[in-house]
Design an enzyme around this catalytic site. Structure first.
Site, PDB file in Angstrom:
ATOM      1  N   ARG A 107     -36.157 -75.748 -64.361  1.00 29.06           N
ATOM      2  CA  ARG A 107     -35.820 -74.352 -64.033  1.00 29.06           C
ATOM      3  C   ARG A 107     -36.748 -73.736 -62.978  1.00 29.06           C
ATOM      4  O   ARG A 107     -36.808 -72.526 -62.822  1.00 29.06           O
ATOM      5  CB  ARG A 107     -35.803 -73.450 -65.272  1.00 29.06           C
ATOM      6  CG  ARG A 107     -34.765 -73.852 -66.283  1.00 29.06           C
ATOM      7  CD  ARG A 107     -34.334 -72.667 -67.122  1.00 29.06           C
ATOM      8  NE  ARG A 107     -33.292 -73.059 -68.039  1.00 29.06           N
ATOM      9  CZ  ARG A 107     -33.533 -73.550 -69.251  1.00 29.06           C
ATOM     10  NH1 ARG A 107     -34.762 -73.666 -69.711  1.00 29.06           N
ATOM     11  NH2 ARG A 107     -32.526 -73.911 -70.020  1.00 29.06           N
ATOM     12  N   LYS A 129     -33.575 -69.843 -48.399  1.00 28.90           N
ATOM     13  CA  LYS A 129     -32.282 -70.507 -48.612  1.00 28.90           C
ATOM     14  C   LYS A 129     -32.550 -71.985 -48.828  1.00 28.90           C
ATOM     15  O   LYS A 129     -33.181 -72.634 -47.991  1.00 28.90           O
ATOM     16  CB  LYS A 129     -31.362 -70.324 -47.403  1.00 28.90           C
ATOM     17  CG  LYS A 129     -30.645 -68.990 -47.384  1.00 28.90           C
ATOM     18  CD  LYS A 129     -29.572 -68.953 -46.299  1.00 28.90           C
ATOM     19  CE  LYS A 129     -28.879 -67.607 -46.281  1.00 28.90           C
ATOM     20  NZ  LYS A 129     -27.931 -67.483 -45.146  1.00 28.90           N
ATOM     21  N   GLU A 171     -32.112 -70.693 -32.121  1.00 25.82           N
ATOM     22  CA  GLU A 171     -32.310 -69.720 -33.214  1.00 25.82           C
ATOM     23  C   GLU A 171     -33.337 -68.665 -32.785  1.00 25.82           C
ATOM     24  O   GLU A 171     -33.238 -67.497 -33.175  1.00 25.82           O
ATOM     25  CB  GLU A 171     -32.788 -70.422 -34.498  1.00 25.82           C
ATOM     26  CG  GLU A 171     -31.769 -71.381 -35.114  1.00 25.82           C
ATOM     27  CD  GLU A 171     -30.584 -70.699 -35.822  1.00 25.82           C
ATOM     28  OE1 GLU A 171     -30.488 -69.457 -35.816  1.00 25.82           O
ATOM     29  OE2 GLU A 171     -29.738 -71.435 -36.371  1.00 25.82           O
ATOM     30  N   LYS A 211     -37.370 -62.860 -38.533  1.00 19.43           N
ATOM     31  CA  LYS A 211     -36.618 -63.367 -39.695  1.00 19.43           C
ATOM     32  C   LYS A 211     -37.211 -62.826 -40.995  1.00 19.43           C
ATOM     33  O   LYS A 211     -36.480 -62.370 -41.884  1.00 19.43           O
ATOM     34  CB  LYS A 211     -36.599 -64.900 -39.700  1.00 19.43           C
ATOM     35  CG  LYS A 211     -35.934 -65.420 -40.972  1.00 19.43           C
ATOM     36  CD  LYS A 211     -35.242 -66.721 -40.880  1.00 19.43           C
ATOM     37  CE  LYS A 211     -34.511 -66.972 -42.198  1.00 19.43           C
ATOM     38  NZ  LYS A 211     -33.914 -68.259 -42.320  1.00 19.43           N
ATOM     39  N   GLU A 221     -28.760 -61.741 -48.913  1.00 20.32           N
ATOM     40  CA  GLU A 221     -27.649 -61.584 -47.959  1.00 20.32           C
ATOM     41  C   GLU A 221     -26.511 -60.705 -48.491  1.00 20.32           C
ATOM     42  O   GLU A 221     -25.335 -61.057 -48.434  1.00 20.32           O
ATOM     43  CB  GLU A 221     -27.107 -62.962 -47.542  1.00 20.32           C
ATOM     44  CG  GLU A 221     -26.374 -62.916 -46.206  1.00 20.32           C
ATOM     45  CD  GLU A 221     -26.040 -64.295 -45.647  1.00 20.32           C
ATOM     46  OE1 GLU A 221     -26.979 -65.088 -45.425  1.00 20.32           O
ATOM     47  OE2 GLU A 221     -24.868 -64.578 -45.433  1.00 20.32           O
ATOM     48  N   ARG A 225     -29.138 -59.155 -43.992  1.00 26.10           N
ATOM     49  CA  ARG A 225     -29.401 -60.560 -43.679  1.00 26.10           C
ATOM     50  C   ARG A 225     -28.228 -61.203 -42.941  1.00 26.10           C
ATOM     51  O   ARG A 225     -28.401 -62.215 -42.257  1.00 26.10           O
ATOM     52  CB  ARG A 225     -29.755 -61.342 -44.961  1.00 26.10           C
ATOM     53  CG  ARG A 225     -30.218 -62.756 -44.649  1.00 26.10           C
ATOM     54  CD  ARG A 225     -30.817 -63.487 -45.829  1.00 26.10           C
ATOM     55  NE  ARG A 225     -31.250 -64.814 -45.431  1.00 26.10           N
ATOM     56  CZ  ARG A 225     -32.126 -65.553 -46.082  1.00 26.10           C
ATOM     57  NH1 ARG A 225     -32.691 -65.088 -47.186  1.00 26.10           N
ATOM     58  NH2 ARG A 225     -32.463 -66.744 -45.647  1.00 26.10           N
ATOM     59  N   ASN A 229     -26.503 -64.245 -39.107  1.00 30.94           N
ATOM     60  CA  ASN A 229     -25.303 -65.053 -38.854  1.00 30.94           C
ATOM     61  C   ASN A 229     -24.766 -64.864 -37.431  1.00 30.94           C
ATOM     62  O   ASN A 229     -23.740 -65.463 -37.081  1.00 30.94           O
ATOM     63  CB  ASN A 229     -24.195 -64.704 -39.862  1.00 30.94           C
ATOM     64  CG  ASN A 229     -24.600 -65.082 -41.278  1.00 30.94           C
ATOM     65  OD1 ASN A 229     -25.415 -65.971 -41.471  1.00 30.94           O
ATOM     66  ND2 ASN A 229     -24.049 -64.384 -42.263  1.00 30.94           N
ATOM     67  N   HIS A 232     -23.077 -67.678 -35.513  1.00 35.43           N
ATOM     68  CA  HIS A 232     -22.846 -68.789 -36.441  1.00 35.43           C
ATOM     69  C   HIS A 232     -21.387 -68.972 -36.844  1.00 35.43           C
ATOM     70  O   HIS A 232     -21.009 -70.073 -37.243  1.00 35.43           O
ATOM     71  CB  HIS A 232     -23.754 -68.661 -37.669  1.00 35.43           C
ATOM     72  CG  HIS A 232     -25.150 -69.135 -37.380  1.00 35.43           C
ATOM     73  ND1 HIS A 232     -25.995 -68.472 -36.517  1.00 35.43           N
ATOM     74  CD2 HIS A 232     -25.832 -70.226 -37.810  1.00 35.43           C
ATOM     75  CE1 HIS A 232     -27.141 -69.132 -36.447  1.00 35.43           C
ATOM     76  NE2 HIS A 232     -27.069 -70.194 -37.221  1.00 35.43           N
ATOM     77  N   HIS A 236     -20.369 -72.725 -36.394  1.00 38.36           N
ATOM     78  CA  HIS A 236     -19.889 -73.580 -37.492  1.00 38.36           C
ATOM     79  C   HIS A 236     -18.533 -74.195 -37.151  1.00 38.36           C
ATOM     80  O   HIS A 236     -18.258 -75.349 -37.514  1.00 38.36           O
ATOM     81  CB  HIS A 236     -19.815 -72.797 -38.811  1.00 38.36           C
ATOM     82  CG  HIS A 236     -21.177 -72.474 -39.358  1.00 38.36           C
ATOM     83  ND1 HIS A 236     -21.416 -71.411 -40.191  1.00 38.36           N
ATOM     84  CD2 HIS A 236     -22.370 -73.084 -39.176  1.00 38.36           C
ATOM     85  CE1 HIS A 236     -22.711 -71.375 -40.491  1.00 38.36           C
ATOM     86  NE2 HIS A 236     -23.311 -72.381 -39.882  1.00 38.36           N
ATOM     87  N   HIS A 251     -27.359 -78.617 -34.446  1.00 42.93           N
ATOM     88  CA  HIS A 251     -27.008 -77.265 -34.884  1.00 42.93           C
ATOM     89  C   HIS A 251     -27.336 -76.215 -33.814  1.00 42.93           C
ATOM     90  O   HIS A 251     -26.522 -75.350 -33.498  1.00 42.93           O
ATOM     91  CB  HIS A 251     -27.725 -76.949 -36.202  1.00 42.93           C
ATOM     92  CG  HIS A 251     -27.512 -75.552 -36.675  1.00 42.93           C
ATOM     93  ND1 HIS A 251     -26.272 -75.081 -37.062  1.00 42.93           N
ATOM     94  CD2 HIS A 251     -28.362 -74.491 -36.802  1.00 42.93           C
ATOM     95  CE1 HIS A 251     -26.369 -73.810 -37.419  1.00 42.93           C
ATOM     96  NE2 HIS A 251     -27.625 -73.418 -37.259  1.00 42.93           N
TER      97      HIS A 251
END
Ligand code: GLY
Length: 349
Positions: A107, A129, A171, A211, A221, A225, A229, A232, A236, A251
Protein backbone atom coordinates in the site's frame (compact mmCIF):
# COMPACT_ATOMS: atom_id res chain seq x y z
CA UNK A 1 5.89 21.43 -2.83
CA UNK A 2 7.81 18.36 -3.95
CA UNK A 3 11.50 18.53 -3.01
CA UNK A 4 13.75 18.99 -6.05
CA UNK A 5 17.51 18.72 -5.53
CA UNK A 6 19.86 20.02 -8.26
CA UNK A 7 23.31 18.56 -7.90
CA UNK A 8 26.37 17.24 -9.70
CA UNK A 9 27.05 14.81 -6.83
CA UNK A 10 23.86 12.70 -6.77
CA UNK A 11 25.36 9.95 -4.60
CA UNK A 12 26.06 12.43 -1.79
CA UNK A 13 22.54 13.84 -2.00
CA UNK A 14 20.98 10.39 -1.96
CA UNK A 15 23.11 9.46 1.08
CA UNK A 16 21.76 12.55 2.84
CA UNK A 17 18.17 11.63 1.88
CA UNK A 18 18.68 8.09 3.17
CA UNK A 19 20.08 9.47 6.44
CA UNK A 20 16.95 11.60 6.78
CA UNK A 21 14.38 8.98 5.72
CA UNK A 22 16.07 6.11 7.63
CA UNK A 23 14.68 3.26 5.51
CA UNK A 24 15.31 -0.27 6.77
CA UNK A 25 16.33 -1.39 3.25
CA UNK A 26 17.18 0.37 0.01
CA UNK A 27 16.36 -0.92 -3.49
CA UNK A 28 17.67 0.57 -6.74
CA UNK A 29 15.54 0.25 -9.91
CA UNK A 30 17.22 0.81 -13.28
CA UNK A 31 16.78 -0.39 -16.86
CA UNK A 32 19.52 -2.26 -18.70
CA UNK A 33 20.81 0.95 -20.30
CA UNK A 34 20.81 3.20 -17.25
CA UNK A 35 22.29 0.37 -15.16
CA UNK A 36 25.28 0.31 -17.50
CA UNK A 37 25.63 4.02 -18.29
CA UNK A 38 24.27 5.93 -15.28
CA UNK A 39 24.52 3.70 -12.20
CA UNK A 40 28.33 4.05 -11.94
CA UNK A 41 27.67 7.71 -11.05
CA UNK A 42 25.89 6.51 -7.88
CA UNK A 43 28.50 3.94 -6.88
CA UNK A 44 30.36 6.49 -4.73
CA UNK A 45 27.65 5.91 -2.14
CA UNK A 46 28.40 2.87 0.05
CA UNK A 47 24.67 2.56 0.85
CA UNK A 48 23.76 2.45 -2.82
CA UNK A 49 26.54 -0.04 -3.58
CA UNK A 50 24.85 -2.36 -1.08
CA UNK A 51 21.30 -1.65 -2.25
CA UNK A 52 19.41 -4.51 -3.90
CA UNK A 53 19.44 -3.87 -7.66
CA UNK A 54 16.31 -4.39 -9.73
CA UNK A 55 17.00 -4.21 -13.47
CA UNK A 56 14.28 -4.30 -16.13
CA UNK A 57 14.37 -4.02 -19.94
CA UNK A 58 14.84 -0.56 -21.41
CA UNK A 59 12.29 1.34 -23.55
CA UNK A 60 8.55 1.84 -23.34
CA UNK A 61 7.76 -1.70 -24.53
CA UNK A 62 8.88 -2.90 -21.07
CA UNK A 63 6.51 -0.58 -19.22
CA UNK A 64 4.29 -3.58 -18.59
CA UNK A 65 2.53 -5.58 -15.92
CA UNK A 66 5.27 -8.23 -16.25
CA UNK A 67 8.02 -5.71 -15.43
CA UNK A 68 5.91 -4.35 -12.59
CA UNK A 69 5.39 -7.88 -11.20
CA UNK A 70 9.17 -8.42 -11.38
CA UNK A 71 9.73 -5.24 -9.31
CA UNK A 72 7.08 -6.23 -6.73
CA UNK A 73 8.55 -9.76 -6.49
CA UNK A 74 12.12 -8.54 -6.07
CA UNK A 75 10.98 -6.13 -3.37
CA UNK A 76 9.08 -8.93 -1.59
CA UNK A 77 11.85 -11.55 -1.94
CA UNK A 78 14.40 -8.94 -0.81
CA UNK A 79 12.53 -8.36 2.44
CA UNK A 80 11.12 -4.90 1.66
CA UNK A 81 8.68 -3.57 4.23
CA UNK A 82 6.59 -0.42 4.34
CA UNK A 83 9.71 1.31 5.72
CA UNK A 84 11.91 0.50 2.72
CA UNK A 85 12.98 2.94 0.01
CA UNK A 86 13.02 2.53 -3.77
CA UNK A 87 15.40 4.70 -5.81
CA UNK A 88 14.30 4.98 -9.46
CA UNK A 89 17.24 5.80 -11.76
CA UNK A 90 16.31 6.27 -15.41
CA UNK A 91 14.05 7.94 -17.94
CA UNK A 92 10.30 8.40 -17.72
CA UNK A 93 9.60 4.70 -18.15
CA UNK A 94 11.56 3.89 -14.97
CA UNK A 95 10.22 6.79 -12.89
CA UNK A 96 6.61 6.03 -13.98
CA UNK A 97 6.82 2.27 -13.43
CA UNK A 98 9.00 2.50 -10.31
CA UNK A 99 6.73 5.13 -8.82
CA UNK A 100 3.71 2.91 -9.42
CA UNK A 101 5.49 -0.14 -7.92
CA UNK A 102 6.32 1.96 -4.85
CA UNK A 103 2.79 3.41 -4.66
CA UNK A 104 1.25 -0.06 -4.58
CA UNK A 105 3.75 -2.32 -2.76
CA UNK A 106 2.35 -2.93 0.74
CA UNK A 107 0.00 0.00 0.00
CA UNK A 108 2.88 2.36 -0.54
CA UNK A 109 6.58 2.75 0.21
CA UNK A 110 8.78 5.80 -0.20
CA UNK A 111 10.61 6.41 -3.47
CA UNK A 112 13.12 8.89 -4.85
CA UNK A 113 13.40 9.71 -8.56
CA UNK A 114 16.78 10.25 -10.19
CA UNK A 115 15.87 11.13 -13.81
CA UNK A 116 18.55 10.59 -16.44
CA UNK A 117 16.81 12.00 -19.54
CA UNK A 118 15.71 15.55 -20.21
CA UNK A 119 12.07 14.43 -20.64
CA UNK A 120 12.10 12.74 -17.24
CA UNK A 121 13.83 15.71 -15.55
CA UNK A 122 11.33 18.32 -16.69
CA UNK A 123 8.19 16.18 -16.82
CA UNK A 124 7.85 12.49 -15.96
CA UNK A 125 9.82 12.39 -12.70
CA UNK A 126 8.10 15.47 -11.27
CA UNK A 127 4.48 15.79 -10.19
CA UNK A 128 3.41 12.36 -9.01
CA UNK A 129 1.93 10.71 -12.11
CA UNK A 130 2.94 7.05 -12.02
CA UNK A 131 1.81 4.08 -14.09
CA UNK A 132 2.25 1.42 -16.73
CA UNK A 133 0.90 0.69 -20.20
CA UNK A 134 -1.88 -1.92 -20.32
CA UNK A 135 -4.19 -3.49 -22.89
CA UNK A 136 -2.46 -1.59 -25.72
CA UNK A 137 -3.03 1.77 -24.03
CA UNK A 138 -0.34 4.09 -22.69
CA UNK A 139 -0.41 4.84 -18.95
CA UNK A 140 -3.75 3.05 -18.66
CA UNK A 141 -3.11 1.86 -15.08
CA UNK A 142 -1.55 4.19 -12.55
CA UNK A 143 -1.80 6.35 -9.47
CA UNK A 144 -0.93 9.83 -8.31
CA UNK A 145 1.93 9.51 -5.81
CA UNK A 146 4.77 11.97 -5.41
CA UNK A 147 8.37 10.91 -4.92
CA UNK A 148 9.93 11.93 -1.59
CA UNK A 149 12.40 13.91 -3.66
CA UNK A 150 13.62 14.28 -7.23
CA UNK A 151 17.41 14.44 -7.60
CA UNK A 152 18.38 16.18 -10.85
CA UNK A 153 21.94 15.95 -12.12
CA UNK A 154 22.11 17.62 -15.53
CA UNK A 155 25.51 16.00 -16.13
CA UNK A 156 23.51 12.95 -17.23
CA UNK A 157 22.43 15.05 -20.25
CA UNK A 158 25.98 15.24 -21.58
CA UNK A 159 25.72 11.65 -22.77
CA UNK A 160 22.12 11.88 -23.99
CA UNK A 161 21.69 11.61 -27.77
CA UNK A 162 20.43 14.71 -29.59
CA UNK A 163 17.05 13.14 -30.48
CA UNK A 164 16.27 12.54 -26.80
CA UNK A 165 17.55 15.99 -25.93
CA UNK A 166 15.17 17.48 -28.50
CA UNK A 167 12.37 15.26 -27.23
CA UNK A 168 12.67 16.56 -23.66
CA UNK A 169 13.07 20.10 -24.90
CA UNK A 170 9.59 20.07 -26.47
CA UNK A 171 8.06 19.75 -22.99
CA UNK A 172 10.25 22.70 -21.90
CA UNK A 173 8.96 24.77 -24.82
CA UNK A 174 5.43 23.82 -23.74
CA UNK A 175 6.16 24.99 -20.16
CA UNK A 176 7.55 28.26 -21.55
CA UNK A 177 4.41 28.82 -23.67
CA UNK A 178 2.30 28.26 -20.55
CA UNK A 179 4.42 30.70 -18.60
CA UNK A 180 5.44 34.11 -19.97
CA UNK A 181 6.90 35.87 -23.02
CA UNK A 182 10.42 36.27 -21.60
CA UNK A 183 10.74 32.55 -20.89
CA UNK A 184 9.20 31.69 -24.28
CA UNK A 185 11.62 33.86 -26.29
CA UNK A 186 14.58 32.56 -24.25
CA UNK A 187 13.52 29.02 -25.20
CA UNK A 188 13.39 29.87 -28.90
CA UNK A 189 17.03 31.01 -28.71
CA UNK A 190 18.42 27.55 -27.85
CA UNK A 191 20.55 25.58 -30.30
CA UNK A 192 20.18 21.91 -29.39
CA UNK A 193 22.76 20.76 -31.93
CA UNK A 194 25.57 22.31 -29.88
CA UNK A 195 24.02 22.67 -26.43
CA UNK A 196 25.34 25.03 -23.81
CA UNK A 197 24.84 22.81 -20.76
CA UNK A 198 25.01 25.61 -18.18
CA UNK A 199 22.27 27.47 -20.02
CA UNK A 200 20.30 24.22 -20.33
CA UNK A 201 20.59 23.67 -16.56
CA UNK A 202 19.12 27.13 -15.97
CA UNK A 203 16.23 26.43 -18.37
CA UNK A 204 15.62 23.01 -16.76
CA UNK A 205 15.27 24.68 -13.35
CA UNK A 206 12.76 27.20 -14.76
CA UNK A 207 10.84 24.48 -16.50
CA UNK A 208 10.58 22.28 -13.42
CA UNK A 209 9.38 25.21 -11.36
CA UNK A 210 6.58 25.93 -13.90
CA UNK A 211 5.43 22.32 -13.64
CA UNK A 212 5.81 22.24 -9.84
CA UNK A 213 3.74 25.34 -9.35
CA UNK A 214 0.90 24.02 -11.55
CA UNK A 215 0.95 20.61 -9.84
CA UNK A 216 1.00 22.20 -6.37
CA UNK A 217 -2.24 24.02 -7.21
CA UNK A 218 -3.96 20.96 -8.74
CA UNK A 219 -2.14 17.68 -7.99
CA UNK A 220 -4.83 15.35 -9.37
CA UNK A 221 -5.74 17.23 -12.58
CA UNK A 222 -9.21 18.47 -11.66
CA UNK A 223 -8.57 21.84 -13.35
CA UNK A 224 -5.35 23.83 -13.78
CA UNK A 225 -3.12 20.79 -14.28
CA UNK A 226 -4.92 20.25 -17.59
CA UNK A 227 -2.77 23.17 -18.80
CA UNK A 228 0.08 20.65 -19.01
CA UNK A 229 -1.95 18.87 -21.71
CA UNK A 230 -1.22 21.72 -24.16
CA UNK A 231 -0.19 20.09 -27.49
CA UNK A 232 -0.93 16.61 -26.15
CA UNK A 233 -4.34 15.95 -27.75
CA UNK A 234 -2.65 16.27 -31.14
CA UNK A 235 0.58 14.62 -29.97
CA UNK A 236 -1.24 11.50 -28.72
CA UNK A 237 -3.05 11.16 -32.07
CA UNK A 238 0.27 11.36 -33.94
CA UNK A 239 1.78 8.78 -31.57
CA UNK A 240 -1.17 6.43 -32.09
CA UNK A 241 -0.83 6.80 -35.88
CA UNK A 242 2.91 6.12 -35.66
CA UNK A 243 2.22 3.02 -33.55
CA UNK A 244 -0.39 1.77 -36.03
CA UNK A 245 2.04 2.18 -38.93
CA UNK A 246 5.10 0.83 -37.08
CA UNK A 247 6.88 4.20 -37.23
CA UNK A 248 9.26 5.23 -34.46
CA UNK A 249 8.24 8.51 -32.86
CA UNK A 250 9.72 9.99 -29.68
CA UNK A 251 7.09 11.55 -27.42
CA UNK A 252 8.67 15.01 -27.47
CA UNK A 253 8.71 15.17 -31.27
CA UNK A 254 4.97 14.48 -31.23
CA UNK A 255 4.58 17.24 -28.61
CA UNK A 256 6.56 19.69 -30.76
CA UNK A 257 4.31 18.98 -33.76
CA UNK A 258 1.31 19.11 -31.42
CA UNK A 259 2.43 22.62 -30.43
CA UNK A 260 2.32 23.64 -34.11
CA UNK A 261 -1.21 22.28 -34.55
CA UNK A 262 -2.60 23.62 -31.30
CA UNK A 263 -1.07 27.10 -31.73
CA UNK A 264 -2.80 27.18 -35.10
CA UNK A 265 -6.12 26.39 -33.35
CA UNK A 266 -5.26 28.94 -30.63
CA UNK A 267 -4.71 31.59 -33.30
CA UNK A 268 -7.88 30.68 -35.17
CA UNK A 269 -10.17 30.44 -32.14
CA UNK A 270 -8.65 32.65 -29.45
CA UNK A 271 -6.61 35.23 -31.31
CA UNK A 272 -3.19 33.94 -30.20
CA UNK A 273 -0.75 36.45 -31.83
CA UNK A 274 0.15 35.30 -35.35
CA UNK A 275 3.75 36.53 -35.14
CA UNK A 276 4.39 34.52 -31.95
CA UNK A 277 2.88 31.47 -33.62
CA UNK A 278 5.12 32.03 -36.67
CA UNK A 279 8.29 32.23 -34.55
CA UNK A 280 7.38 29.13 -32.56
CA UNK A 281 6.48 27.14 -35.68
CA UNK A 282 9.76 28.17 -37.32
CA UNK A 283 11.70 26.92 -34.28
CA UNK A 284 9.81 23.61 -34.33
CA UNK A 285 10.38 23.09 -38.06
CA UNK A 286 14.09 23.90 -37.78
CA UNK A 287 14.60 21.69 -34.73
CA UNK A 288 12.22 18.77 -35.36
CA UNK A 289 11.42 18.85 -39.08
CA UNK A 290 7.84 17.85 -39.92
CA UNK A 291 5.69 14.79 -39.24
CA UNK A 292 4.93 13.18 -42.60
CA UNK A 293 1.29 12.37 -43.25
CA UNK A 294 -1.24 12.89 -46.02
CA UNK A 295 -4.92 13.82 -46.22
CA UNK A 296 -5.67 10.09 -46.30
CA UNK A 297 -4.67 10.05 -42.58
CA UNK A 298 -7.04 12.81 -41.46
CA UNK A 299 -10.04 10.59 -40.62
CA UNK A 300 -7.81 8.23 -38.67
CA UNK A 301 -6.19 11.07 -36.70
CA UNK A 302 -9.64 12.49 -36.00
CA UNK A 303 -10.82 9.07 -34.76
CA UNK A 304 -7.81 8.83 -32.40
CA UNK A 305 -8.63 12.28 -31.02
CA UNK A 306 -12.26 11.34 -30.53
CA UNK A 307 -11.14 8.43 -28.31
CA UNK A 308 -8.59 10.42 -26.30
CA UNK A 309 -8.87 9.66 -22.57
CA UNK A 310 -8.85 13.40 -21.74
CA UNK A 311 -12.31 13.83 -23.34
CA UNK A 312 -15.22 14.00 -20.91
CA UNK A 313 -18.08 13.77 -23.39
CA UNK A 314 -18.45 13.60 -27.18
CA UNK A 315 -16.17 16.66 -27.54
CA UNK A 316 -12.42 16.48 -28.12
CA UNK A 317 -10.78 18.35 -25.24
CA UNK A 318 -7.96 20.82 -25.88
CA UNK A 319 -5.89 23.16 -23.77
CA UNK A 320 -5.27 26.26 -25.91
CA UNK A 321 -3.72 29.71 -25.45
CA UNK A 322 -5.06 33.21 -26.07
CA UNK A 323 -1.44 34.38 -25.77
CA UNK A 324 1.79 33.10 -24.21
CA UNK A 325 0.84 32.45 -20.55
CA UNK A 326 -2.90 33.07 -21.18
CA UNK A 327 -4.20 29.52 -20.74
CA UNK A 328 -7.70 28.39 -21.78
CA UNK A 329 -8.74 24.94 -20.53
CA UNK A 330 -11.47 22.66 -21.89
CA UNK A 331 -11.59 24.12 -25.40
CA UNK A 332 -13.50 22.43 -28.22
CA UNK A 333 -13.39 22.74 -31.98
CA UNK A 334 -15.04 21.40 -35.14
CA UNK A 335 -13.98 18.58 -37.39
CA UNK A 336 -13.42 21.01 -40.27
CA UNK A 337 -11.16 23.22 -38.11
CA UNK A 338 -9.16 20.12 -37.20
CA UNK A 339 -8.75 19.21 -40.85
CA UNK A 340 -7.50 22.77 -41.50
CA UNK A 341 -5.09 22.27 -38.59
CA UNK A 342 -3.78 19.07 -40.24
CA UNK A 343 -3.30 21.04 -43.51
CA UNK A 344 -1.35 23.65 -41.58
CA UNK A 345 0.84 21.03 -39.89
CA UNK A 346 1.70 19.52 -43.28
CA UNK A 347 2.16 22.63 -45.36
CA UNK A 348 1.79 25.80 -43.30
CA UNK A 349 4.57 28.39 -42.90
N1 GLY B 1 2.80 15.26 -18.17
C1 GLY B 1 1.71 16.06 -17.78
C2 GLY B 1 1.42 16.00 -16.32
O1 GLY B 1 2.26 15.56 -15.56
O2 GLY B 1 0.36 16.36 -15.91
Amino acid sequence: MQQIIYTHTPATEIDALIARLKPNKVFLLTDETTHRLCKPRLDESPVLRQATSIVIGATDEHKTLDSLAHVWKTLGDGGATRHSLLICLGGGMITDLGGFAAATFKRGIAFVNVPTTLLAMVDAAVGGKTGINFNGLKNEIGAFREAEAVVIDTHFLRTLDVQNLRSGYAEMLKHALLSNAAMWSDHLATDLDSPDYDRLQRLVEQSVSVKQSIVAQDPTEKGLRKALNLAHTTAHALESLALLEGRTLLHGYAVAWGIVGELYLSCRQLGFPTERMRQTVQFVHETYGRFHFTCDHYEQLFAFMTHDKKNVDANINFTLLADVGDIRLDQHTTKSALFEMFDFMREGM
